[in-house]
Scaffold this motif. Structure first.
Motif, mmCIF file in Angstrom:
data_model
loop_
_atom_site.group_PDB
_atom_site.id
_atom_site.type_symbol
_atom_site.label_atom_id
_atom_site.label_comp_id
_atom_site.label_asym_id
_atom_site.label_seq_id
_atom_site.Cartn_x
_atom_site.Cartn_y
_atom_site.Cartn_z
ATOM 1 N N TRP A 190 -29.157 -11.628 -76.403
ATOM 2 C CA TRP A 190 -28.264 -10.720 -75.695
ATOM 3 C C TRP A 190 -27.316 -11.482 -74.775
ATOM 4 N N LYS A 199 -13.613 -8.417 -70.946
ATOM 5 C CA LYS A 199 -12.235 -8.751 -70.577
ATOM 6 C C LYS A 199 -11.212 -7.878 -71.297
ATOM 7 N N LEU A 219 -24.582 -15.061 -85.632
ATOM 8 C CA LEU A 219 -25.573 -15.765 -84.818
ATOM 9 C C LEU A 219 -26.977 -15.219 -85.091
ATOM 10 N N GLU A 279 -28.424 -16.451 -88.237
ATOM 11 C CA GLU A 279 -28.863 -17.844 -88.122
ATOM 12 C C GLU A 279 -30.213 -17.937 -87.395
ATOM 13 N N LEU A 280 -30.338 -17.167 -86.314
ATOM 14 C CA LEU A 280 -31.586 -17.178 -85.546
ATOM 15 C C LEU A 280 -32.731 -16.644 -86.406
ATOM 16 N N LEU A 288 -25.253 -16.252 -72.769
ATOM 17 C CA LEU A 288 -25.837 -15.836 -74.036
ATOM 18 C C LEU A 288 -27.310 -16.207 -73.964
ATOM 19 N N LYS A 289 -28.179 -15.204 -73.993
ATOM 20 C CA LYS A 289 -29.588 -15.478 -73.768
ATOM 21 C C LYS A 289 -30.458 -15.134 -74.980
ATOM 22 N N LEU A 323 -33.605 -22.639 -82.156
ATOM 23 C CA LEU A 323 -32.902 -21.418 -81.763
ATOM 24 C C LEU A 323 -31.845 -21.740 -80.699
ATOM 25 N N ALA A 342 -28.782 -23.255 -82.261
ATOM 26 C CA ALA A 342 -27.939 -22.249 -82.924
ATOM 27 C C ALA A 342 -27.116 -21.495 -81.879
ATOM 28 N N ILE A 343 -27.750 -21.166 -80.775
ATOM 29 C CA ILE A 343 -27.058 -20.449 -79.711
ATOM 30 C C ILE A 343 -25.966 -21.322 -79.092
ATOM 31 N N SER A 364 -24.299 -23.617 -80.425
ATOM 32 C CA SER A 364 -23.175 -23.827 -81.343
ATOM 33 C C SER A 364 -22.261 -22.608 -81.432
ATOM 34 N N LYS A 365 -22.775 -21.421 -81.092
ATOM 35 C CA LYS A 365 -21.970 -20.204 -81.189
ATOM 36 C C LYS A 365 -21.533 -19.679 -79.816
ATOM 37 N N LYS A 384 -17.679 -19.444 -78.674
ATOM 38 C CA LYS A 384 -16.945 -18.431 -79.430
ATOM 39 C C LYS A 384 -17.307 -17.016 -78.963
ATOM 40 N N ILE A 385 -18.589 -16.747 -78.858
ATOM 41 C CA ILE A 385 -19.024 -15.391 -78.502
ATOM 42 C C ILE A 385 -18.635 -15.046 -77.066
ATOM 43 N N LEU A 386 -18.916 -15.949 -76.145
ATOM 44 C CA LEU A 386 -18.608 -15.630 -74.747
ATOM 45 C C LEU A 386 -17.098 -15.551 -74.514
ATOM 46 N N GLY A 387 -16.339 -16.236 -75.352
ATOM 47 C CA GLY A 387 -14.880 -16.140 -75.245
ATOM 48 C C GLY A 387 -14.348 -14.768 -75.618
ATOM 49 N N LEU A 388 -15.166 -13.983 -76.284
ATOM 50 C CA LEU A 388 -14.725 -12.651 -76.723
ATOM 51 C C LEU A 388 -15.013 -11.565 -75.700
#
Lengths: 115, 115
Positions: free
Chosen positions: A12, A64, A96, A99-100, B7-8, B100, B103-104, B106-107, B110-114
């Motif tokens: 999350w 945002k 993601l 992948e996890l 991202l947790k 895990l 994987a987090i 690496s993504k 991108k995810i937090l930029g959205l």
């Protein structure tokens, strides 16, 4: 032993330590996308309209960009649609998660065999 | 925007729908391993001895093998040690967690930029 062992995972996003995006909201966005309506999406999830609306409001307020556009009134009683940013977020989150889940699947047998 | 986006991820094991093993117990086992004592491990985690003991008791009772051996009494006031199965479980869980987290990582951008 008939006990059911499960290796579980949850992923999350928090903003300032408060949950912002996760499996529940992913599902809500997917339902909105599918039904084009917040009330239908809420119903599909067995959730009150009020609660679904509050989720959408929080997503739109704390991100945002807005993630859901609500169209008020009209013959059809209004509608709801995802913004392109919401589509991108769903896509990235789903990649993601896949992948996890693959990492978990590959280790599951070994780990659950130990307990 | 000074908001902190994270991202947790959390990964755990349920047995029959009830939490059996996860980050808290991992840490407790690691502390027991390090200190050779349940009371020191509990103290290190800011947890009551009673609560730590209950965790160990649950691990030993619901897993297929014991995970912690408690030695009673003696000059040193008893001690605690992990079984080989607990060592293996910690190792396998740590490998999975590392995978895990990679994987987090690496993504993440991108995810937090959205959002």
């Amino acid at each position: 032993m008939d006990s059911k062992k499960e290796l579980k995972m949850r992923c999350w996003i928090d903003i300032d330590g408060k949950k912002f995006f996760g499996p529940g909201r992913v599902q809500l966005l997917q339902m909105i996308n599918e039904h084009g309506s917040l009330s239908k999406a809420a119903k599909e999830m067995g959730m009150s309209y009020r609660k679904a609306w509050a989720m959408v409001d929080d997503l739109n307020a704390r991100g945002k960009t807005p993630f859901v556009i609500l169209h008020k009134g009209g013959v059809s009683g209004g509608g709801a649609e995802l913004t392109p940013e919401a589509q991108q977020l769903l896509q990235a989150y789903s990649e993601l998660t896949k992948e996890l889940e693959q990492a978990i699947a590959s280790k599951q047998e070994k780990i659950l065999g130990l307990i």
